[in-house]
Scaffold this motif. Structure first.
Motif, PDB file in Angstrom:
ATOM      1  N   ARG A 158       0.850  -1.203   0.000  1.00 54.93           N
ATOM      2  CA  ARG A 158       0.000   0.000   0.000  1.00 54.93           C
ATOM      3  C   ARG A 158       0.873   1.236   0.000  1.00 54.93           C
ATOM      4  N   ALA A 159       0.450   2.247  -0.763  1.00 59.83           N
ATOM      5  CA  ALA A 159       1.190   3.508  -0.838  1.00 59.83           C
ATOM      6  C   ALA A 159       0.238   4.654  -0.515  1.00 59.83           C
ATOM      7  N   PRO A 160       0.696   5.642   0.259  1.00 57.00           N
ATOM      8  CA  PRO A 160      -0.187   6.758   0.631  1.00 57.00           C
ATOM      9  C   PRO A 160      -0.571   7.608  -0.571  1.00 57.00           C
ATOM     10  N   SER A 161      -1.765   8.153  -0.538  1.00 59.06           N
ATOM     11  CA  SER A 161      -2.240   9.081  -1.568  1.00 59.06           C
ATOM     12  C   SER A 161      -3.154  10.096  -0.893  1.00 59.06           C
ATOM     13  N   LYS A 162      -3.596  11.071  -1.634  1.00 57.47           N
ATOM     14  CA  LYS A 162      -4.450  12.110  -1.051  1.00 57.47           C
ATOM     15  C   LYS A 162      -5.751  11.544  -0.514  1.00 57.47           C
TER      16      LYS A 162
END
Length: 397
Positions: A168-172
């Motif tokens: 998982r990668a952070p996003s807005k």
């Protein structure tokens, strides 16, 4: 009274050395520091104490070319187990795996007995306590996600071929979920790169292709035709290779007879005889294994052609079951039964989907269709249920 079981085994940083009388039935052994490996252990503890995470440590030590006790690349789990092992401060755990013979590592006992060992510590008590306190601080309950990941394991990295796992990668808007290379996630960039593809994109493309294939009789007929042609094309090369192997086996048999005669006539020593015989035995074993593989291929190629009707019947039944299925866990089982492997290309798009139609899939479909009588089942299912034939069909779409 139950006998306590000591946990030592093969451990990085130490060698088990025999001490005392070697003539007794069970000579005493003691752990001796292996200084080359001990440096790796100290480095792992120091890395963690300085703030590096598991994956960063794995990447660092694998990049340096370090190997585990068994000669493998380090993984996240290997590093974690090293950091949790009190053997490195001179302690021995007893009864951590009381039911090892039946449960293996699933039978872990967290209330084990910890005693002082006779071996030399590799790290200081101060460093050990610092590492353990950091581990306790950052340990937290895993987050729960509602997403669906049917392609884990069957989606393969386009570079190294390892199964893809979830990252998982952070996003807005929160976090974006990806299928990423399992070797990279477990062993770092020294082994592979992430080579990620978005979960939603991969799921949608695979399901779209599968649905399109199942609903297109013309496409199914074409795939079955290509498959039957491919099987037919394997006959002559397989027959030719089997004939070559049989000639080689005959030559080896003659060589065995010759070296036996040389030994009997004392023209070669016993050691030479044993060495030559073992070499010929290894050659024979390799050739016989290859011959068996070819015979299986030949039997399949010379058998009945794969029937379009049989393939269509299985796919239709699959379609009916998955449409009615409301449980994502069951859907995942169903998809992983029919899909052998999904590959992605260099642009990180879905390349090919390999399907596997076999008895396991058919049994699952039948179990999911309770209430359907034999008369209502396609003939392929009835024949399989009665044991008349085994279904094993591989297709690529």
């Amino acid at each position: 009274m139950q006998k306590l079981k000591r946990e030592v085994g093969i451990v990085l940083g130490y060698d088990s050395m025999q001490v005392g009388n070697s003539n007794v039935k069970r000579p005493e052994k003691r752990l001796m520091v292996n200084e080359k490996e001990a440096r790796i252990v100290r480095e792992i503890f120091q890395f963690y104490a300085s703030g590096l995470g598991y994956k960063a440590i794995v990447s660092a030590i694998n990049t340096k070319g370090h190997k585990s006790k068994k000669g493998n690349d380090f993984s996240v789990n290997t590093v974690r187990q090293i950091l949790l092992n009190p053997i490195y401060i001179g302690k021995i755990r007893f009864n951590r795996y009381p039911d090892w013979s039946s449960k293996r590592r699933r039978g872990v006992n967290e209330e084990y007995i910890l005693v002082d060992g006779l071996h030399e510590p590799i790290i200081s008590q101060q460093l050990w306590e610092k590492v353990q306190s950091i581990m306790k601080l950052i340990t937290k309950a895993p987050k729960k996600y509602d997403s669906w990941f049917p392609l884990t394991g069957i989606l393969k990295c386009q570079v190294c071929g390892a199964g893809m796992v979830i990252t998982r990668a952070p996003s807005k808007g929160g976090k974006i979920e990806y299928y990423s290379c399992g070797a990279w996630k477990n062993k770092g960039t020294s082994v592979c790169n992430s080579n990620s593809i978005r979960v939603d994109k991969a799921n949608a493309e695979v399901l779209k292709r599968l649905t399109t294939f199942i609903s297109n009789p013309k496409m199914i007929k074409e795939v079955v035709k290509v498959l039957n042609q491919s099987r037919s094309n394997q006959v002559k090369p397989s027959q030719k290779e089997i004939q070559t192997i049989e000639k080689e086996l005959l030559m080896i048999s003659n060589k065995k007879q010759k070296i036996f005669e040389l030994f009997e006539e004392e023209l070669i020593t016993r050691d030479e005889f044993v060495e030559r015989k073992e070499h010929l035995n290894h050659q024979t074993k390799d050739l016989e294994e290859r011959k068996l593989e070819l015979q299986v291929t030949l039997n399949e190629a010379q058998g009945d052609e794969i029937s379009y009707e049989a393939v269509q019947a299985i796919l239709n039944q699959f379609s009916e079951v998955i449409i009615k299925c409301k449980d994502n866990a069951e859907k995942k089982i169903l998809l992983q039964l029919i899909i052998e492997k999904v590959t992605i290309d260099q642009t990180r798009s879905i390349d090919s989907i390999q399907l596997h139609l076999n008895d396991n899939l058919i049994r699952f479909l039948k179990a999911s269709q309770e209430g359907i009588s034999k008369a209502d089942m396609p003939s392929i299912f009835v024949r399989t249920m009665k044991g008349y034939r085994e279904v094993d069909i591989a297709l690529t779409i």
